[in-house]
Design a protein around this motif. Structure first.
Motif, PDB file in Angstrom:
ATOM      1  N   HIS A  22       0.764  -1.302  -0.013  1.00  0.00           N
ATOM      2  CA  HIS A  22      -0.158  -0.115   0.058  1.00  0.00           C
ATOM      3  C   HIS A  22       0.841   1.152   0.005  1.00  0.00           C
ATOM      4  O   HIS A  22       0.503   2.199   0.612  1.00  0.00           O
ATOM      5  CB  HIS A  22      -0.824  -0.045   0.971  1.00  0.00           C
ATOM      6  N   TYR A  23       2.275   1.256  -0.432  1.00  0.00           N
ATOM      7  CA  TYR A  23       2.539   2.486  -0.924  1.00  0.00           C
ATOM      8  C   TYR A  23       3.467   2.219  -2.205  1.00  0.00           C
ATOM      9  O   TYR A  23       3.791   1.045  -2.505  1.00  0.00           O
ATOM     10  CB  TYR A  23       3.401   3.235   0.304  1.00  0.00           C
ATOM     11  N   THR A  24       3.736   3.383  -3.002  1.00  0.00           N
ATOM     12  CA  THR A  24       4.721   3.044  -4.157  1.00  0.00           C
ATOM     13  C   THR A  24       5.923   3.398  -3.917  1.00  0.00           C
ATOM     14  O   THR A  24       6.307   3.988  -3.110  1.00  0.00           O
ATOM     15  CB  THR A  24       3.905   3.877  -5.327  1.00  0.00           C
ATOM     16  N   LEU A  25       6.906   2.942  -4.945  1.00  0.00           N
ATOM     17  CA  LEU A  25       8.216   3.220  -4.845  1.00  0.00           C
ATOM     18  C   LEU A  25       8.624   4.536  -4.704  1.00  0.00           C
ATOM     19  O   LEU A  25       9.572   4.681  -3.992  1.00  0.00           O
ATOM     20  CB  LEU A  25       8.951   2.202  -6.390  1.00  0.00           C
ATOM     21  N   ASP A  26       8.124   5.655  -5.448  1.00  0.00           N
ATOM     22  CA  ASP A  26       8.280   6.946  -5.372  1.00  0.00           C
ATOM     23  C   ASP A  26       8.181   7.238  -3.739  1.00  0.00           C
ATOM     24  O   ASP A  26       9.098   8.352  -3.259  1.00  0.00           O
ATOM     25  CB  ASP A  26       7.657   7.589  -6.150  1.00  0.00           C
ATOM     26  N   VAL A  27       7.378   6.883  -3.127  1.00  0.00           N
ATOM     27  CA  VAL A  27       7.200   7.200  -1.676  1.00  0.00           C
ATOM     28  C   VAL A  27       8.489   6.813  -0.911  1.00  0.00           C
ATOM     29  O   VAL A  27       9.057   7.542  -0.095  1.00  0.00           O
ATOM     30  CB  VAL A  27       5.973   6.513  -1.073  1.00  0.00           C
ATOM     31  N   TYR A  28       8.763   5.693  -1.245  1.00  0.00           N
ATOM     32  CA  TYR A  28      10.195   5.224  -0.606  1.00  0.00           C
ATOM     33  C   TYR A  28      11.411   6.034  -1.170  1.00  0.00           C
ATOM     34  O   TYR A  28      12.457   6.331   0.008  1.00  0.00           O
ATOM     35  CB  TYR A  28      10.537   3.622  -0.965  1.00  0.00           C
ATOM     36  N   ASP A  29      11.535   6.150  -2.312  1.00  0.00           N
ATOM     37  CA  ASP A  29      12.526   7.005  -2.832  1.00  0.00           C
ATOM     38  C   ASP A  29      12.657   8.372  -2.146  1.00  0.00           C
ATOM     39  O   ASP A  29      13.683   9.042  -1.790  1.00  0.00           O
ATOM     40  CB  ASP A  29      12.442   7.131  -4.090  1.00  0.00           C
ATOM     41  N   PRO A  81      21.237   6.813  -1.525  1.00  0.00           N
ATOM     42  CA  PRO A  81      22.021   7.204  -0.228  1.00  0.00           C
ATOM     43  C   PRO A  81      21.798   6.347   0.964  1.00  0.00           C
ATOM     44  O   PRO A  81      21.183   6.720   2.014  1.00  0.00           O
ATOM     45  CB  PRO A  81      22.140   8.217  -0.005  1.00  0.00           C
ATOM     46  N   LEU A  82      22.227   5.115   0.860  1.00  0.00           N
ATOM     47  CA  LEU A  82      21.753   3.881   1.680  1.00  0.00           C
ATOM     48  C   LEU A  82      22.774   3.749   2.739  1.00  0.00           C
ATOM     49  O   LEU A  82      23.802   3.622   2.449  1.00  0.00           O
ATOM     50  CB  LEU A  82      21.194   2.737   1.131  1.00  0.00           C
ATOM     51  N   ASP A  83      22.725   3.583   4.175  1.00  0.00           N
ATOM     52  CA  ASP A  83      23.506   3.148   4.975  1.00  0.00           C
ATOM     53  C   ASP A  83      23.663   1.509   5.389  1.00  0.00           C
ATOM     54  O   ASP A  83      24.557   1.202   5.818  1.00  0.00           O
ATOM     55  CB  ASP A  83      23.375   3.760   6.615  1.00  0.00           C
ATOM     56  N   GLY A  84      22.420   0.905   5.398  1.00  0.00           N
ATOM     57  CA  GLY A  84      22.521  -0.393   5.778  1.00  0.00           C
ATOM     58  C   GLY A  84      21.286  -1.178   4.962  1.00  0.00           C
ATOM     59  O   GLY A  84      20.292  -0.495   4.791  1.00  0.00           O
ATOM     60  N   ILE A  85      21.457  -2.626   4.980  1.00  0.00           N
ATOM     61  CA  ILE A  85      20.541  -3.230   4.272  1.00  0.00           C
ATOM     62  C   ILE A  85      20.313  -4.333   5.458  1.00  0.00           C
ATOM     63  O   ILE A  85      20.873  -5.182   5.934  1.00  0.00           O
ATOM     64  CB  ILE A  85      20.807  -3.961   3.187  1.00  0.00           C
ATOM     65  N   LYS A  99      17.312  -7.004  -8.963  1.00  0.00           N
ATOM     66  CA  LYS A  99      16.890  -5.443  -9.438  1.00  0.00           C
ATOM     67  C   LYS A  99      16.447  -4.388  -8.175  1.00  0.00           C
ATOM     68  O   LYS A  99      16.781  -3.279  -8.165  1.00  0.00           O
ATOM     69  CB  LYS A  99      15.714  -5.594 -10.388  1.00  0.00           C
ATOM     70  N   THR A 100      15.878  -5.228  -7.133  1.00  0.00           N
ATOM     71  CA  THR A 100      15.677  -4.437  -5.958  1.00  0.00           C
ATOM     72  C   THR A 100      16.742  -3.976  -5.235  1.00  0.00           C
ATOM     73  O   THR A 100      16.888  -2.765  -5.007  1.00  0.00           O
ATOM     74  CB  THR A 100      14.789  -5.520  -4.878  1.00  0.00           C
ATOM     75  N   ILE A 101      17.714  -4.985  -5.158  1.00  0.00           N
ATOM     76  CA  ILE A 101      19.111  -4.493  -4.362  1.00  0.00           C
ATOM     77  C   ILE A 101      19.722  -3.498  -5.234  1.00  0.00           C
ATOM     78  O   ILE A 101      20.311  -2.330  -4.535  1.00  0.00           O
ATOM     79  CB  ILE A 101      20.032  -5.681  -4.317  1.00  0.00           C
ATOM     80  N   LYS A 102      19.922  -3.412  -6.562  1.00  0.00           N
ATOM     81  CA  LYS A 102      20.405  -2.394  -7.479  1.00  0.00           C
ATOM     82  C   LYS A 102      19.824  -1.080  -7.358  1.00  0.00           C
ATOM     83  O   LYS A 102      20.454   0.032  -7.247  1.00  0.00           O
ATOM     84  CB  LYS A 102      20.381  -2.702  -8.914  1.00  0.00           C
ATOM     85  N   HIS A 103      18.445  -0.923  -7.340  1.00  0.00           N
ATOM     86  CA  HIS A 103      17.683   0.158  -7.020  1.00  0.00           C
ATOM     87  C   HIS A 103      17.993   0.857  -5.597  1.00  0.00           C
ATOM     88  O   HIS A 103      18.540   2.044  -5.683  1.00  0.00           O
ATOM     89  CB  HIS A 103      16.204   0.017  -7.148  1.00  0.00           C
ATOM     90  N   ILE A 104      17.931   0.062  -4.486  1.00  0.00           N
ATOM     91  CA  ILE A 104      18.131   0.615  -3.372  1.00  0.00           C
ATOM     92  C   ILE A 104      19.761   1.119  -3.018  1.00  0.00           C
ATOM     93  O   ILE A 104      20.043   2.147  -2.489  1.00  0.00           O
ATOM     94  CB  ILE A 104      17.786  -0.314  -2.153  1.00  0.00           C
ATOM     95  N   THR A 128      17.352  -0.305   4.796  1.00  0.00           N
ATOM     96  CA  THR A 128      16.505  -0.872   4.151  1.00  0.00           C
ATOM     97  C   THR A 128      15.946  -2.272   4.160  1.00  0.00           C
ATOM     98  O   THR A 128      16.984  -2.878   4.207  1.00  0.00           O
ATOM     99  CB  THR A 128      16.510  -0.326   2.716  1.00  0.00           C
ATOM    100  N   HIS A 129      14.798  -2.760   4.741  1.00  0.00           N
ATOM    101  CA  HIS A 129      14.271  -4.220   4.505  1.00  0.00           C
ATOM    102  C   HIS A 129      14.213  -4.608   3.289  1.00  0.00           C
ATOM    103  O   HIS A 129      13.281  -4.124   2.710  1.00  0.00           O
ATOM    104  CB  HIS A 129      13.389  -4.212   5.688  1.00  0.00           C
TER     105      HIS A 129
END
Ligand code: SF4
Length: 304
Positions: A165-172, A212-216, A203-208, A187-188
């Motif tokens: 119930h939210y789209t990718l642009d909300v996460y970005d 600017p991410l610190d941890g996965i 593809k999910t990993i490549k996007h995140i 990011t989980h």
């Protein structure tokens, strides 16, 4: 060599390098709910989410935050005497989904505990209004604040199926706002979601990692009793340990070295887990991943 013994940039390695000793997480119950459960977006929750809101290890709500922390420390000291530093982790449900005054009281009590070195807050990217961002920014001046975003996948078809119930642009957008506020972002991602191939997961990993991410946190899909996912079990592919290990190694290979790997499997409660059963042996899974990295003579996919 890496203190954790793992051949990737593990959370343990990071914490020991930073604090010169092991640091332990304490799962706290902030009495939250989730817009995906209270009827705002849905009343059924994500299809994989247990009644505990993905926080089945947290303390009972009846206790204050300080009591929850003190009790958890007392319990941990029984098996690990002498440990001194802890991460206050609000894990269950959506931990920024409440009035900001309530959040301020709750988080301030946790972060001011003398044995707490860091505050970690699991939430949804669509539950970070400006006033909550301001609060997190303020708390981050006291001690580090980590914000853990449950993305799970970038693929809208899967996101619809799991009822995110939210789209990718909300996460970005949330990632950029959190980074601009100076917060630490984790990011989980769920590995093995229904209908996804390894290519989809990568593809999910490549996007995140393009943000600017610190941890996965790489989390194996668990099928738990009482979830709607359990009703689909005969229609979905449950990863084998061999398949899972391969996918995790391929994820690690593309994750930049500065991104901390908080998790490569998961901790499903034994009494709730339906599949995969092999995941109950968490040490076995971790050992297998590490063994494979060793056999390939790599550190996180890089030849050594
Ligand atoms: S958003 Fe999180 S807490 Fe809410 S239903 Fe989904 S997994 Fe559960």
């Amino acid at each position: 060599m890496y203190e954790s013994g793992m051949r990737y940039n593990s959370l343990n390695h990071y914490l020991v390098s930073k604090y010169n000793e092991r640091v332990f997480k304490i799962a706290l119950n902030g009495g939250m709910t989730c817009p995906n459960r209270d009827g705002t977006l849905d009343d059924r929750g994500c299809i994989f989410c247990s009644r505990g809101g993905s926080g089945d290890h947290a303390a009972p709500l009846s206790e204050s935050v300080t009591s929850q922390i003190d009790n958890a420390i007392t319990t941990l000291h029984k098996t690990k005497p002498g440990i001194r530093r802890f991460i206050a982790y609000f894990q269950a449900y959506t931990n920024t989904y409440a009035p900001v005054e309530y959040l301020e009281r709750l988080f301030t009590e946790a972060i001011m505990h003398p044995d707490v070195v860091c505050l970690s807050i699991a939430t949804r990217p669509d539950c970070l209004p400006a006033e909550v961002m301001e609060l997190l920014k303020k708390l981050n001046n006291i001690k580090p604040v980590w914000v853990e975003l449950g993305l799970q996948t970038i693929h809208e078809k899967t996101a619809d199926h799991i009822r995110r119930h939210y789209t990718l642009d909300v996460y970005d957008d949330a990632v950029i706002r959190l980074k601009n506020a100076g917060l630490t972002i984790i990011t989980h991602v769920i590995i093995g979601l229904p209908g996804e191939t390894e290519t989809d997961m990568l593809k999910t990993i490549k996007h995140i990692i393009s943000l600017p991410l610190d941890g996965i946190k790489l989390q194996l899909l668990h099928v738990l009793k009482g979830t709607d996912l359990a009703d689909e079990i005969n229609d979905i592919h449950i990863l084998t340990l061999e398949e899972y290990t391969d996918i995790i190694i391929h994820c690690l290979e593309i994750i930049p070295e500065h991104v901390i790997i908080h998790r490569v499997t998961g901790d499903a409660p034994r009494k709730l887990l339906i599949a995969p059963e092999w995941s109950l042996n968490k040490h076995g899974v971790l050992n297998r991943i590490n063994h494979e990295l060793k056999v390939r003579n790599t550190w996180q996919g890089r030849l050594i």
